[in-house]
Design a protein around this motif. Sequence first.
Motif, PDB file in Angstrom:
ATOM      1  N   PHE A   1      -0.705  11.673 -15.048  1.00  0.00           N
ATOM      2  CA  PHE A   1      -0.429  12.537 -16.200  1.00  0.00           C
ATOM      3  C   PHE A   1      -0.582  11.787 -17.516  1.00  0.00           C
ATOM      4  N   SER A   2      -0.858  12.570 -18.559  1.00  0.00           N
ATOM      5  CA  SER A   2      -0.768  12.061 -19.924  1.00  0.00           C
ATOM      6  C   SER A   2      -0.040  13.101 -20.762  1.00  0.00           C
ATOM      7  N   CYS A   3       1.014  12.670 -21.447  1.00  0.00           N
ATOM      8  CA  CYS A   3       1.748  13.617 -22.299  1.00  0.00           C
ATOM      9  C   CYS A   3       1.460  13.341 -23.765  1.00  0.00           C
ATOM     10  N   SER A   4       0.346  12.645 -24.046  1.00  0.00           N
ATOM     11  CA  SER A   4      -0.026  12.371 -25.430  1.00  0.00           C
ATOM     12  C   SER A   4      -0.865  13.531 -25.960  1.00  0.00           C
ATOM     13  N   GLY A   5      -0.370  14.190 -26.977  1.00  0.00           N
ATOM     14  CA  GLY A   5      -1.068  15.349 -27.539  1.00  0.00           C
ATOM     15  C   GLY A   5      -2.462  15.006 -28.049  1.00  0.00           C
ATOM     16  N   LEU A   6      -2.640  13.758 -28.500  1.00  0.00           N
ATOM     17  CA  LEU A   6      -3.935  13.374 -29.059  1.00  0.00           C
ATOM     18  C   LEU A   6      -4.963  13.036 -27.978  1.00  0.00           C
ATOM     19  N   MET A   7      -4.517  12.970 -26.741  1.00  0.00           N
ATOM     20  CA  MET A   7      -5.426  12.687 -25.625  1.00  0.00           C
ATOM     21  C   MET A   7      -5.914  14.022 -25.043  1.00  0.00           C
ATOM     22  N   ALA A   8      -7.180  14.346 -25.318  1.00  0.00           N
ATOM     23  CA  ALA A   8      -7.715  15.620 -24.814  1.00  0.00           C
ATOM     24  C   ALA A   8      -7.897  15.547 -23.299  1.00  0.00           C
ATOM     25  N   THR A   9      -7.855  16.708 -22.665  1.00  0.00           N
ATOM     26  CA  THR A   9      -7.938  16.750 -21.201  1.00  0.00           C
ATOM     27  C   THR A   9      -9.233  16.119 -20.695  1.00  0.00           C
ATOM     28  N   ASP A  10     -10.367  16.428 -21.356  1.00  0.00           N
ATOM     29  CA  ASP A  10     -11.639  15.887 -20.846  1.00  0.00           C
ATOM     30  C   ASP A  10     -11.727  14.373 -21.041  1.00  0.00           C
ATOM     31  N   LEU A  11     -11.121  13.876 -22.118  1.00  0.00           N
ATOM     32  CA  LEU A  11     -11.095  12.426 -22.320  1.00  0.00           C
ATOM     33  C   LEU A  11     -10.234  11.763 -21.226  1.00  0.00           C
ATOM     34  N   PHE A  12      -9.123  12.395 -20.923  1.00  0.00           N
ATOM     35  CA  PHE A  12      -8.248  11.842 -19.875  1.00  0.00           C
ATOM     36  C   PHE A  12      -8.977  11.824 -18.532  1.00  0.00           C
ATOM     37  N   GLN A  13      -9.711  12.894 -18.256  1.00  0.00           N
ATOM     38  CA  GLN A  13     -10.462  12.959 -16.999  1.00  0.00           C
ATOM     39  C   GLN A  13     -11.502  11.830 -16.937  1.00  0.00           C
ATOM     40  N   LYS A  14     -12.124  11.566 -18.085  1.00  0.00           N
ATOM     41  CA  LYS A  14     -13.129  10.510 -18.141  1.00  0.00           C
ATOM     42  C   LYS A  14     -12.480   9.144 -17.891  1.00  0.00           C
ATOM     43  N   ILE A  15     -11.286   8.970 -18.448  1.00  0.00           N
ATOM     44  CA  ILE A  15     -10.575   7.700 -18.236  1.00  0.00           C
ATOM     45  C   ILE A  15     -10.276   7.490 -16.748  1.00  0.00           C
ATOM     46  N   ILE A  16      -9.902   8.565 -16.079  1.00  0.00           N
ATOM     47  CA  ILE A  16      -9.618   8.462 -14.637  1.00  0.00           C
ATOM     48  C   ILE A  16     -10.910   8.101 -13.885  1.00  0.00           C
ATOM     49  N   ALA A  17     -12.014   8.738 -14.312  1.00  0.00           N
ATOM     50  CA  ALA A  17     -13.304   8.429 -13.677  1.00  0.00           C
ATOM     51  C   ALA A  17     -13.680   6.964 -13.905  1.00  0.00           C
TER      52      ALA A  17
ATOM     53  N   LYS B   1       0.834  -1.215   0.000  1.00  0.00           N
ATOM     54  CA  LYS B   1       0.000   0.000   0.000  1.00  0.00           C
ATOM     55  C   LYS B   1       0.870   1.267   0.000  1.00  0.00           C
ATOM     56  N   PHE B   2       0.320   2.307  -0.607  1.00  0.00           N
ATOM     57  CA  PHE B   2       1.011   3.605  -0.667  1.00  0.00           C
ATOM     58  C   PHE B   2       0.031   4.727  -0.309  1.00  0.00           C
ATOM     59  N   ASP B   3       0.598   5.917  -0.041  1.00  0.00           N
ATOM     60  CA  ASP B   3      -0.253   7.083   0.269  1.00  0.00           C
ATOM     61  C   ASP B   3      -0.214   8.127  -0.838  1.00  0.00           C
ATOM     62  N   LEU B   4       0.777   8.007  -1.712  1.00  0.00           N
ATOM     63  CA  LEU B   4       0.899   8.940  -2.840  1.00  0.00           C
ATOM     64  C   LEU B   4       1.532   8.183  -3.999  1.00  0.00           C
ATOM     65  N   ILE B   5       0.868   8.238  -5.144  1.00  0.00           N
ATOM     66  CA  ILE B   5       1.440   7.597  -6.334  1.00  0.00           C
ATOM     67  C   ILE B   5       1.545   8.637  -7.446  1.00  0.00           C
ATOM     68  N   VAL B   6       2.734   8.729  -8.039  1.00  0.00           N
ATOM     69  CA  VAL B   6       2.932   9.583  -9.209  1.00  0.00           C
ATOM     70  C   VAL B   6       2.946   8.675 -10.432  1.00  0.00           C
ATOM     71  N   MET B   7       2.129   9.030 -11.426  1.00  0.00           N
ATOM     72  CA  MET B   7       1.998   8.190 -12.622  1.00  0.00           C
ATOM     73  C   MET B   7       2.282   9.065 -13.837  1.00  0.00           C
ATOM     74  N   ASP B   8       3.520   9.002 -14.323  1.00  0.00           N
ATOM     75  CA  ASP B   8       3.936   9.910 -15.406  1.00  0.00           C
ATOM     76  C   ASP B   8       4.486   9.113 -16.587  1.00  0.00           C
ATOM     77  N   PRO B   9       3.604   8.365 -17.272  1.00  0.00           N
ATOM     78  CA  PRO B   9       4.089   7.456 -18.313  1.00  0.00           C
ATOM     79  C   PRO B   9       4.571   8.188 -19.566  1.00  0.00           C
ATOM     80  N   PRO B  10       5.337   7.492 -20.405  1.00  0.00           N
ATOM     81  CA  PRO B  10       5.711   8.089 -21.690  1.00  0.00           C
ATOM     82  C   PRO B  10       4.484   8.204 -22.582  1.00  0.00           C
ATOM     83  N   LYS B  11       4.670   8.851 -23.701  1.00  0.00           N
ATOM     84  CA  LYS B  11       3.577   9.041 -24.664  1.00  0.00           C
ATOM     85  C   LYS B  11       3.072   7.683 -25.164  1.00  0.00           C
TER      86      LYS B  11
END
Length: 396
Positions: free
Chosen positions: A338-354, A293-303
């Motif tokens: 995070f997502s550093c993929s230019g083709l991934m729009a912010t709202d789509l990324f938010q939906k994926i997290i949801a 278990k962790f209390d903070l996870i950073v997820m910064d994958p490549p494109k």
Amino acid sequence: MTVRLILAKGREKSLLRRHPWVFSGAVARLEGKASSGETIDVCDSQGKWLARAAYSPQSQIRARVWSWEQDESVDIDFFVRRLQAAQLLRDWLARRDDLDSYRLIAGESDGMPGVTIDRFGNFLVLQLLSAGAEYQRAPLIAALTQCYPDCAIYDRSDVSVRKKEGLELTQGVVCGELPPPLLPITEHGMKLLVDIQGGHKTGYYLDQRDSRLATRRYAKDRRVLNCFSYTGGFAVSALMGGCSEVISVDTSQAALDIARQNVELNGLDLSKAQFLRDDVFKLLRTYRDSGEKFDLIVMDPPKFVENKNQLAGACRGYKDINMLAMQLLNPGGMLLTFSCSGLMATDLFQKIIADAALDARRDVQFIEQFRQAADHPVIASYPEGMYLKGFACRVL
Ligand code: SAH
């Protein structure tokens, strides 16, 4: 007379909106002969002048716009003007004494398509990504030496996208001294070693500067998992923020070795830091199965997305790692994703997290939103320039 590229009927709309690219499908014909990267005039189907651009015969992006002014030529003075405008935007960063590195030219968004220039201390690292940028190498370098007489210039145009433009990969000293194997830079008071010659991209991911700073605020007394750590910028931030432990994971041993040195360089407690060479996708499952278990996870994958065909697969990939990360968090834990993929729009990324939250059977609150740091501007006519987005999520 300058060679003219005539657009097909009705295909001038995006240029009228000042989008800086002409796709091959929009071209009716080329009037005259132009070599790869040469400066041409782009005209609509009636012959009306629209823009001055670089011609790229081998690329799907057939032309990239240098200028919207008919009387502006692309020469040393042009690049000096562009550099001065870019520097003006970054002056507030350049004047700070707690950082010494920033993106000086962010391609299209700084009016220089295909050109990336990062400044690390007194080293300018240059990436020429398009035929037009390569064609202008000499005037661009002349302008750089004029504007930055105290800086050394190093070329890191060893990037595979150049092949799409019919260009060879190049790398090496352009002017001044060879960068040291590891150059110490400063970012918000952290010391970080940058491998300009052999590191990823230009050596370091400057775009995550503000997210790394934010990590400090969330780190106090937390057990941290730093996924896709590269050289440990987030790990150093977490330690500075007072985390109890931080595990950094990356597939690159070279990056992890620098990460360890970065922790030491900042006088931080190495016994609180671990560096694992592993595949994040695999490790997250191992941790889930073993009940870690962790209390903070950073997820910064490549494109994950290079073209539209890969978008669906990338969505599944993002959902998968974020779901797993949520499952590893103690109640009240934070996920900085995070997502550093230019083709991934912010709202789509938010939906994926949801969606990931639903699959993980956890309630998630969006607490804070991130984007690429301010030295990576997005010109309004080129929304693709907004490539990096992220969220701080509280996982209940
Ligand atoms: N967070 C970093 C930047 C990450 S770049 C920073 O702040 O500087 C993405 C990193 O992911 C690279 O270092 C790359 O080596 C690593 N990587 C790519 N695929 C991976 C995988 N499957 N598992 C672990 N690391 C991976």
